[in-house]
Design a protein around this motif. Sequence first.
Motif: not given
Length: 200
Positions: A77-88
């Motif tokens: 969950a934390y990695l996917l949250w980091m991915a979303w934040g990086t993409l944005r």
Amino acid sequence: MSWEFLLTALVVCLAPGIGVVYTLSVALGQGLGAGIWAALGCTVATLVHLGVALVGLAAVLHSSAVLFQAIKYAGVAYLLWMAWGTLRGTGGLQVEPAAAQPISRLVGRGIMLNLLNPKLPMFFFAFLPQFMAPTDGPMVMAELGAAFAALTFATFVGYAALAATGRQTVLSRPQVMAWLRRAFAASFAALGVRLALERA
């Protein structure tokens, strides 16, 4: 301490993983200093996992499927949250020129990423004993673990320096930046998927 251990540990440190991706993205976005603090956070988490292994909790984690799954999915969950934040392009992982983030945040995120990685205690539980004699005690394991942590920090700082060297060239090209942001987001997402598929 054998050269075989040092060589094997170096190869493990050089292999791209969560810590490498985090350190590279921070160094590209905020420079070498920030990348070093990110590397320090990842290394601190490594030392925490070493401490856990020394007191035998790694064995508990290895034998408890429920505990392993809980930590694993928190990490996913934390990695996917980091991915979303990086993409944005938001938060401390934006791969663009950014205002300096507080040191505590850079270090804290590095610690959090690696604390939620159940593969690290598994690594200490399965890897270090291969280089220990049956009569070796906790001090030998601590020595090997400290050497591994030192190699981790040195390797990640090397990655940060590499990223910082070409930072201005990369940051001056918006199209390259957009692709880099997508690449880092995809890397975090891929690491999350790989972790989700990891078996205890």
